[in-house]
Design a protein around this motif. Structure first.
Motif, short mmCIF file in Angstrom:
data_model
loop_
_atom_site.label_atom_id
_atom_site.label_comp_id
_atom_site.label_asym_id
_atom_site.label_seq_id
_atom_site.Cartn_x
_atom_site.Cartn_y
_atom_site.Cartn_z
N ASP A 150 30.84 43.26 44.04
CA ASP A 150 31.65 43.17 45.24
C ASP A 150 32.11 44.57 45.65
O ASP A 150 32.10 45.50 44.84
N ASP A 176 37.60 48.40 45.91
CA ASP A 176 38.78 48.75 46.68
C ASP A 176 39.78 49.54 45.84
O ASP A 176 39.87 49.36 44.63
N ASP A 181 34.70 44.30 65.62
CA ASP A 181 35.29 43.72 64.41
C ASP A 181 36.65 44.33 64.09
O ASP A 181 37.58 43.62 63.69
N ARG A 195 37.72 51.89 50.44
CA ARG A 195 36.76 50.85 50.05
C ARG A 195 35.34 51.41 50.13
O ARG A 195 34.98 52.07 51.09
N ASP A 209 31.47 49.88 49.98
CA ASP A 209 30.76 48.61 50.11
C ASP A 209 29.26 48.90 50.18
O ASP A 209 28.77 49.48 51.14
N ARG A 237 25.48 47.16 50.09
CA ARG A 237 24.79 45.89 50.28
C ARG A 237 23.28 46.13 50.29
O ARG A 237 22.82 47.13 50.84
N ARG A 262 28.65 41.94 58.31
CA ARG A 262 29.39 41.29 57.23
C ARG A 262 30.29 42.30 56.50
O ARG A 262 31.39 41.95 56.06
N SER A 263 29.83 43.55 56.39
CA SER A 263 30.64 44.58 55.76
C SER A 263 31.88 44.87 56.60
O SER A 263 33.00 44.98 56.07
N GLU A 312 33.36 42.90 58.80
CA GLU A 312 34.25 41.74 58.76
C GLU A 312 35.00 41.67 57.43
O GLU A 312 36.19 41.33 57.40
N SER A 313 34.29 41.99 56.35
CA SER A 313 34.92 41.96 55.02
C SER A 313 36.04 42.99 54.92
O SER A 313 37.11 42.71 54.37
N ASN A 367 39.05 41.75 56.99
CA ASN A 367 39.76 40.66 56.30
C ASN A 367 40.57 41.19 55.12
O ASN A 367 41.70 40.75 54.88
N ALA A 368 39.97 42.14 54.37
CA ALA A 368 40.66 42.68 53.20
C ALA A 368 41.91 43.46 53.61
O ALA A 368 42.97 43.34 52.98
#
Length: 232
Positions: free
Chosen positions: A25, A28, A70, A200, A202, A204, A217-218, A220-221, A224-225
């Motif tokens: 994942d 962070d 986003d 963070r 990330d 993928r 998706r990154s 949005e993640s 959200n975080a």
């Protein structure tokens, strides 16, 4: 039968060697001493894609637009850079845009000194890598079970149909699959101290020929975080 099982196990093991491993994942970090609940306003800088060496101009525009869309979902008052510069210009009775052209170092210094009056944090995002590569899958043969039917008549002339199973070889030709790995780096700074308070990374990776969905998706993640962190 034992020999067939061994062969199938070996084939599956070889195939798994060519499948990109599942990555962890996002990683962070947040400053445990920083009061994120006080954060209400932010400057979101444009997505930095320079290090990624992404040469597709149209794709770069699409990705940048997606990031802007986003991050607009952050539960913060997002203040554009131009609006902050306009406020500084009005306060000091000079044109920040003009100063950036004539003396960019001085303009940057003034901005850093003044930004804390209008925003709590500023956010940067860098796409550090967007790497496309090919996964090669060699040819192999698997043994698969198929059902078949047998119709026959008994001595009284009655028809019967029985189902039975056979194990047959199935050849799978060699093939290539395009895969992409993207790496995003997000950073959030306090606007007064300019200290890093949240970060963070990330990474993928998947078989696809378009990184757009992966990056969406990154983004949005991340949103959200950070929304969860500030608990708005």
């Amino acid at each position: 039968m034992k020999r067939i099982t061994i062969i199938m196990t070996t084939i599956i093991s070889l195939m798994l060697l060519h499948i990109p491993s599942a990555l962890a994942d996002p990683i962070d970090w947040s400053d445990p001493h920083y009061d994120f609940k006080k954060v209400t306003t932010a400057l979101v800088y444009d997505l930095d894609i320079e290090d990624s060496r992404l040469h597709n101009g149209v794709l770069a525009k699409r990705i940048s637009a997606a990031y802007e869309k986003d991050t607009s979902k952050l539960k913060l008052n997002i203040m554009p850079l131009k609006k902050i510069n306009d406020k500084i210009s009005l306060k000091h009775n000079f044109d920040m845009d003009e100063l950036y052209l004539t003396d960019p170092d001085e303009a940057t210094k003034i901005f850093k000194d003044e930004a804390g009056e209008y925003i709590d944090v500023y956010i940067t995002a860098t796409m550090e890598k967007c790497h496309e590569y090919i996964n090669h899958y060699p040819a192999y043969t698997s043994w698969e079970t198929e059902s078949r039917w047998h119709t026959w008549r008994d001595r009284n002339g009655n028809s019967h149909t029985d189902r039975y199973y056979v194990t047959v070889p199935r050849f799978h030709p060699a093939h290539d699959e395009t895969a992409i790995m993207v790496k995003m780096h997000y950073q959030v700074y306090d606007s007064k101290s300019h200290q890093l308070v949240y970060e963070r990374e990330d990474v993928r990776e998947r078989e696809t020929d378009d990184p757009q969905g992966m990056l969406n998706r990154s983004f949005e993640s991340f949103v959200n975080a950070f929304n969860k962190l500030i608990k708005k």
